[in-house]
Write a protein that holds these residues in place. Structure first.
Motif, PDB file in Angstrom:
ATOM      1  N   ARG B  77     -18.170 123.042 -48.528  1.00  0.00           N
ATOM      2  CA  ARG B  77     -17.891 124.377 -49.079  1.00  0.00           C
ATOM      3  C   ARG B  77     -18.129 125.470 -48.054  1.00  0.00           C
ATOM      4  O   ARG B  77     -17.510 126.526 -48.100  1.00  0.00           O
ATOM      5  CB  ARG B  77     -18.793 124.630 -50.284  1.00  0.00           C
ATOM      6  N   GLY B  84     -13.177 122.835 -47.562  1.00  0.00           N
ATOM      7  CA  GLY B  84     -12.022 121.999 -47.862  1.00  0.00           C
ATOM      8  C   GLY B  84     -12.074 120.636 -47.191  1.00  0.00           C
ATOM      9  O   GLY B  84     -11.319 119.734 -47.542  1.00  0.00           O
ATOM     10  N   PRO B  99      -8.445 119.837 -43.992  1.00  0.00           N
ATOM     11  CA  PRO B  99      -7.327 120.597 -44.559  1.00  0.00           C
ATOM     12  C   PRO B  99      -6.461 121.277 -43.505  1.00  0.00           C
ATOM     13  O   PRO B  99      -5.267 121.476 -43.742  1.00  0.00           O
ATOM     14  CB  PRO B  99      -8.021 121.639 -45.456  1.00  0.00           C
TER      15      PRO B  99
END
Lengths: 426, 240
Positions: B77, B84, B99
């Motif tokens: 987080r 992600g 990500p």
């Protein structure tokens, strides 16, 4: 007169003179050839370092080589346009190329095979200008996406060493060529803020034309474009190292260039010669003069032993002649010098002829590529024999000195014979 | 008389319980340790801190979901640039998703977790009871000291030494060694807390014996008795 006498004496016993002259001739030729081959070998090895691996001069942060902890960010320096132009403006500097080194996980996406290995960023445009021999077999650009690769946006071309490819279960790449079915590769690493980053690319070829296979044996590593690695690591224009090529081909005398470059560098960056990078190997190459001298010494000691033997035989056979000369009033010094001049002429004739033949052989072999294949290398060492222009003269001089020194004791013995005893000898 | 006998029996039982605990074998202790640090069916918030040699601290926060020791999912987080990222442990496999590239990469147990001194094996905790052969090498009123030797070369570490608190059967300290006997790192556990039915150390500090670097994880909160869909622990679901 002594010379005429010496020549007559040499011609009187042609067989012995021929044998002795031949010994000196062959020894001189062998010395020329041996030293020529060694010089060629040393040069090839030095070129293998400088024109294939290290450049002539390297720029590093102070303490870089002692960085045993491998901290990737602790020894970087900025290689910006200003410093680049300052370095390239130094007299005798031909080209410079940067490298950035770190470590990461390299993943074969198709097989999901992952291995930790060094990640090296390089500039594919400037590398061939510095490591000229390493890239001479490459036709055109390397480390590029081949046509038809259809890469995703931001994908970069990646080169892998043989060991890396084996570790990742990748197929074989031909030297400098491309393979079909280019594999997706993901490199995972930590940037300087500790954030995980990835470089995504295609394995476009072997790193065999980046790192000589002889040195790459047992080394699993991945090479990527340096700008991609700089972006991933978040280090801007910082690099680990810069390699520089100079205009000199006298590889063992590049310190002046390193010193000149050092004067334009920031305080925390230093210029070192390739020998500092090559360590023990460079030290052994620098000892070539001592090795050459040892070869010359050993060979001419053997020649001298032959000449001592033949001179003694000559003195023994010419005892009555010596007695006659003494009875005629020839002094000890003259008789001694007669034998010494004979030896001098043997050395001179053998030395000059041997030097000429040896030089000829060196030139001949220089036209022929002498390749030495190693099982650990894909490319062979190519030896081009060479000797300094004045070396043949030095060999002839050494042959003369050896012959004269060898003949000294027999000549002295001849000179000290008593005339009565000499004449009475049978 | 009967009431007195029952009382004596109860007293005897209360006295006997610690002795019963001491009767635990090395294998039994390790089995209990296996479940202690990675409790099943929990969802927790972790903080992970790396302290680098230059003194810089990097702090990560992540949400962790655990079905059992073979199904662990982490979602980063913070910091923002890590948000992600996901790491998934399924059995012996560890997968990472980033990500920014959308790529999933399989990792090795021995590799560093988030660049710190905890390895993936330390964080996700392979099954010690099947990976190592344990032996109690010493014990006192307060602690057992166990020696764990790898059963195969595939184990993350050749040998471990674990100090275990007798009263809680939780680890207090752990040393890790390579095959030559060289100490690689130390972990010190602390701040034991209870979350519902689960009691475990909520802080662990690892020190790299070679470099002196330190990393630390903390459990900030934990919800027990959770159930998770299978998709949470599916490699194909990473990034979705």
């Amino acid at each position: 007169m002594l010379i005429r006498l010496a020549l007559k004496n040499l011609l009187r016993n042609r067989r012995r003179s021929a044998v002795t002259i031949s010994t000196t001739l062959v020894a001189s030729a062998i010395v020329m050839l041996s030293v020529g081959m060694l010089n060629g070998t040393y040069r090839e090895m030095a070129e293998s370092f400088t024109l294939k691996m290290t450049g002539d001069v390297q720029l590093n942060r102070a303490g870089y080589r002692e960085n045993v902890s491998g901290e990737p960010f602790g020894f970087l320096f900025e290689w910006d346009e200003s410093l680049q132009s300052d370095v390239l403006a130094v007299e005798g500097i031909v080209a410079a190329t940067p490298r950035l080194e770190t470590g990461g996980l390299v993943n074969n996406q198709r097989l999901q095979k992952t291995a930790p290995m060094p990640i090296i960023g390089l500039d594919p445009d400037s590398e061939p200008k510095v490591l000229t021999r390493q890239y001479e077999a490459i036709d055109g650009a390397f480390m590029v996406m081949p046509e038809g690769a259809d890469p995703e946006p931001n994908m970069v071309p990646i080169l892998l060493t043989k060991d890396a490819m084996e570790g990742l279960k990748l197929g074989e790449f031909s030297q400098g060529g491309q393979s079909e079915g280019l594999e997706d590769i993901v490199i995972t690493l930590q940037d300087q803020d500790g954030i995980t980053q990835q470089i995504v690319g295609k394995a476009v070829g072997s790193a065999g034309h980046v790192l000589p296979d002889f040195f790459a044996a047992g080394f699993a590593g991945a090479y990527v474009p340096i700008d991609a690695l700089q972006r991933a690591l978040g280090v801007g224009q910082n690099v680990s190292q810069v390699m520089i090529r100079t205009e000199t081909r006298d590889f063992f005398n590049v310190q002046p260039f390193a010193s000149a470059v050092d004067r334009v560098l920031p305080a925390n960056v230093e210029a070192q010669t390739w020998m500092d990078a090559a360590g023990d190997i460079a030290a052994s190459l620098q000892s070539q003069d001592a090795i050459n001298a040892s070869i010359v010494f050993i060979i001419f000691v053997l020649v001298a032993m032959v000449i001592v033997n033949t001179s003694l035989m000559s003195v023994m056979e010419r005892t009555r002649e010596i007695g006659t000369l003494k009875a005629l009033g020839y002094r000890e010094g003259t008789i001694r010098n007669l034998f010494l001049v004979e030896a001098l002429m043997i050395g001179l004739i053998g030395g000059i002829l041997g030097g000429v033949i040896g030089q000829g052989l060196v030139w001949l072999l220089a036209e022929v590529e002498i390749k030495i294949e190693y099982t650990t290398m894909d490319s062979a060492l190519v030896i081009v024999p060479e000797v300094d222009p004045g070396f043949a003269g030095a060999v002839a001089l050494i042959a003369v000195i050896s012959a004269v020194v060898a003949a000294w004791l027999p000549a002295r013995r001849a000179a000290r014979m008593r005339p009565v005893e000499a004449l009475a000898a049978t | 008389m009967q009431r007195l006998s029952i009382s004596f029996a109860l007293i005897a039982l209360l006295v006997a319980i610690p002795q019963l605990a001491s009767a635990l074998s090395a294998g039994q202790i390790v089995e209990r340790l296996d479940g202690a640090l990675v409790p099943s069916n929990v969802e927790a918030d972790y903080t992970f801190i790396n302290v680098r040699t230059d003194g810089q601290r990097v702090t990560y926060t992540m949400r962790v979901r655990v079905r059992d020791e073979n199904h662990v999912h982490m979602a980063f987080r913070a910091p923002g640039r890590e948000a992600g990222r996901e790491v998934l442990n399924v059995g012996s496999e560890i997968w990472s998703y980033l990500p920014s590239t959308g790529r999933v990469v399989r990792l090795q147990e021995r590799e560093s977790f988030a660049g710190g001194d905890f390895s993936n094996a330390d964080v996700f905790r392979g099954d010690w009871s099947t990976t190592y052969t344990p032996a109690i090498i010493s014990e006192s009123d307060r602690q057992w000291v166990l020696d764990l030797r790898a059963r195969s070369n595939n184990a993350p570490y050749a040998r471990m030494r674990v100090w275990v608190d007798r009263s809680t059967v939780l680890p207090v300290q752990q040393h890790f060694f390579d095959s030559s006997g060289t100490l690689l790192k130390r972990i010190v556990y602390g701040s034991v807390r209870s979350f519902g039915t689960v009691t475990l150390p909520t802080r662990a500090v690892v020190e790299n014996a070679v470099t002196g670097e330190r990393s630390e994880w903390r459990i900030n909160s934990m919800s027990t008795n959770q159930t998770f869909a299978d998709s949470v622990f599916a490699v194909g679901s990473l990034g979705r």
